[in-house]
Enzyme design. Sequence first.
Site, PDB file in Angstrom:
ATOM      1  N   ASP A 162      24.081-105.674  83.796  1.00  0.00           N
ATOM      2  CA  ASP A 162      23.338-104.885  84.797  1.00  0.00           C
ATOM      3  C   ASP A 162      22.429-103.878  84.073  1.00  0.00           C
ATOM      4  OD1 ASP A 162      25.410-103.275  83.790  1.00  0.00           O
ATOM      5  OD2 ASP A 162      25.671-102.182  85.669  1.00  0.00           O
ATOM      6  N   ASP A 222      23.520-102.086  78.081  1.00  0.00           N
ATOM      7  CA  ASP A 222      23.467-103.546  78.255  1.00  0.00           C
ATOM      8  C   ASP A 222      22.293-104.095  77.436  1.00  0.00           C
ATOM      9  OD1 ASP A 222      25.100-104.105  81.124  1.00  0.00           O
ATOM     10  OD2 ASP A 222      24.090-102.182  81.037  1.00  0.00           O
ATOM     11  N   ASN A 249      24.157-100.673  87.554  1.00  0.00           N
ATOM     12  CA  ASN A 249      23.463 -99.441  87.152  1.00  0.00           C
ATOM     13  C   ASN A 249      22.331 -99.100  88.116  1.00  0.00           C
ATOM     14  OD1 ASN A 249      24.944 -98.653  84.898  1.00  0.00           O
ATOM     15  ND2 ASN A 249      23.905-100.154  83.597  1.00  0.00           N
ATOM     16  N   THR A 266      29.293-106.993  81.241  1.00  0.00           N
ATOM     17  CA  THR A 266      29.099-105.582  80.871  1.00  0.00           C
ATOM     18  C   THR A 266      28.621-104.766  82.075  1.00  0.00           C
ATOM     19  OG1 THR A 266      26.867-106.100  80.082  1.00  0.00           O
ATOM     20  CG2 THR A 266      28.616-106.059  78.417  1.00  0.00           C
ATOM     21  N   PHE A 292      32.927 -96.448  85.347  1.00  0.00           N
ATOM     22  CA  PHE A 292      31.903 -96.891  86.297  1.00  0.00           C
ATOM     23  C   PHE A 292      32.028 -98.369  86.705  1.00  0.00           C
ATOM     24  CE2 PHE A 292      27.690 -98.717  87.142  1.00  0.00           C
ATOM     25  CZ  PHE A 292      27.310 -97.976  88.243  1.00  0.00           C
ATOM     26  N   ASN A 293      32.072 -99.289  85.751  1.00  0.00           N
ATOM     27  CA  ASN A 293      32.029-100.725  86.109  1.00  0.00           C
ATOM     28  C   ASN A 293      33.207-101.122  86.999  1.00  0.00           C
ATOM     29  OD1 ASN A 293      29.719-101.176  84.637  1.00  0.00           O
ATOM     30  ND2 ASN A 293      30.793-101.882  82.799  1.00  0.00           N
ATOM     31  N   HIS A 349      28.311 -98.098  75.205  1.00  0.00           N
ATOM     32  CA  HIS A 349      29.498 -98.821  75.682  1.00  0.00           C
ATOM     33  C   HIS A 349      29.403-100.338  75.518  1.00  0.00           C
ATOM     34  CE1 HIS A 349      30.550 -95.091  77.872  1.00  0.00           C
ATOM     35  NE2 HIS A 349      29.298 -95.058  78.263  1.00  0.00           N
ATOM     36  N   ASP A 350      28.364-100.916  76.171  1.00  0.00           N
ATOM     37  CA  ASP A 350      28.328-102.374  76.306  1.00  0.00           C
ATOM     38  C   ASP A 350      28.138-103.096  74.972  1.00  0.00           C
ATOM     39  OD1 ASP A 350      28.620-101.986  78.999  1.00  0.00           O
ATOM     40  OD2 ASP A 350      26.484-102.146  79.439  1.00  0.00           O
TER      41      ASP A 350
HETATM   42  C1  BDR Z   1      29.360 -98.646  81.858  1.00  0.00           C
HETATM   43  O1  BDR Z   1      28.681 -98.184  83.017  1.00  0.00           O
HETATM   44  C2  BDR Z   1      27.298 -98.409  82.911  1.00  0.00           C
HETATM   45  O2  BDR Z   1      26.587 -97.281  83.292  1.00  0.00           O
HETATM   46  C3  BDR Z   1      27.032 -98.832  81.483  1.00  0.00           C
HETATM   47  O3  BDR Z   1      25.995 -99.792  81.410  1.00  0.00           O
HETATM   48  C4  BDR Z   1      28.352 -99.408  81.029  1.00  0.00           C
HETATM   49  O4  BDR Z   1      28.434-100.786  81.322  1.00  0.00           O
HETATM   50  C5  BDR Z   1      29.981 -97.465  81.153  1.00  0.00           C
HETATM   51  O5  BDR Z   1      30.901 -96.836  81.981  1.00  0.00           O
HETATM   52 CA    CA Z   2      26.477-102.115  81.896  1.00  0.00          CA
END
Ligand code: BDR
Ligand code: CA
Length: 319
Positions: free
Chosen positions: A11, A16, A41, A129, A171-172, A246-247
């Site tokens: 996303d 990503d 996102n 991701t 978040f994800n 993160h991703d």
């Molecule tokens: C995740 O949330 C999104 O904002 C980032 O792309 C990542 O996948 C981090 O919490």
């Molecule tokens: Ca992401």
Amino acid sequence: METRPLILDCDPGQDDAISLMMALSPHSGLDVRAITVVAGNTSLNKCQRNARLIAELCAKHGGAKDVPVFAGCETPLHYPLATAEEVHGVEGLDGIEIYDPSLPLQDEHAVDAIIRLCRNLDSVVLVPTGPLTNIATALTRAPDIADKIAEIVLMGGARSEAGNITPSAEFNIYVDPQAAAIVFDAPVKKTVFGLDVTHKALIRDTHVAQIEALDTSMSAILTNMLRSPYAEYDRAKFGTAGTPIHDACTTAYLLRPDSFTFRNVCVNVETDSRITRGHTSVDYWQMTEKTPDTHWAIDVDETAFFDLMIESIASYPKF
Ligand code: BDR
Ligand code: CA
């Protein structure tokens, strides 16, 4: 290094995008069969445009060519879509010039593409991701594909770091906890990069200077992204010494698995609670009956991680 066919489900999102830049880089050696996009996102429409934009940039700069991009689920399974423009910008990709890329969007829905590829191949690695809506929908509609999925390598969840969208959730997983529960309950090996480890892979000003010094057009694109307001968000909000990417932990693992250490666990997801929706209950001490089927990342060799990121970007030739 991972040699099996991959589906990158994302996303974009800058992190990503960086993960894609690494996976599609000229010498990555990864066998990326498809990029499937999910809303997260930002809206699905912006995320698919961003995915095509990044894939096109990678191809134009000497990376993998002809990787098809598919758009998938527009909304989570149960809750309305929650997005993260405050982190990533209104277009979901602050720091990069936004335009409508000429790389086409495939007509096929991402979920159908995931099912088709899984059925047609002997073994596939899924790399989500973003929210897990596409993957969960594919597994629900076609449970037989579980036998073809060698591993799901995903970014999501948190144990010791608790949360980044609420005090209890990452978040994800928060965006689509029903989908996450389906994925964590599926009879498939999972390898998971949650906040516990992604908050240890912080990109600092010195790394950005190293990327800038590569002095290529790809390094300039990444440098701008890493100097955009996106890069300040976590530093300002959580007081971190750098920006978590993160991703990109997923791609770093595919390229060099020994950069990470893991604990074997099982994971349950809170789907309903008003306060802890999206919480990942990680059975770190084997207190439940569920058999551990998840490699939960607990540590990263930060130097190896950034060396890998810089090597990947350096492999894009100078134009
Ligand atoms: C995740 O949330 C999104 O904002 C980032 O792309 C990542 O996948 C981090 O919490
Ligand atoms: Ca992401």
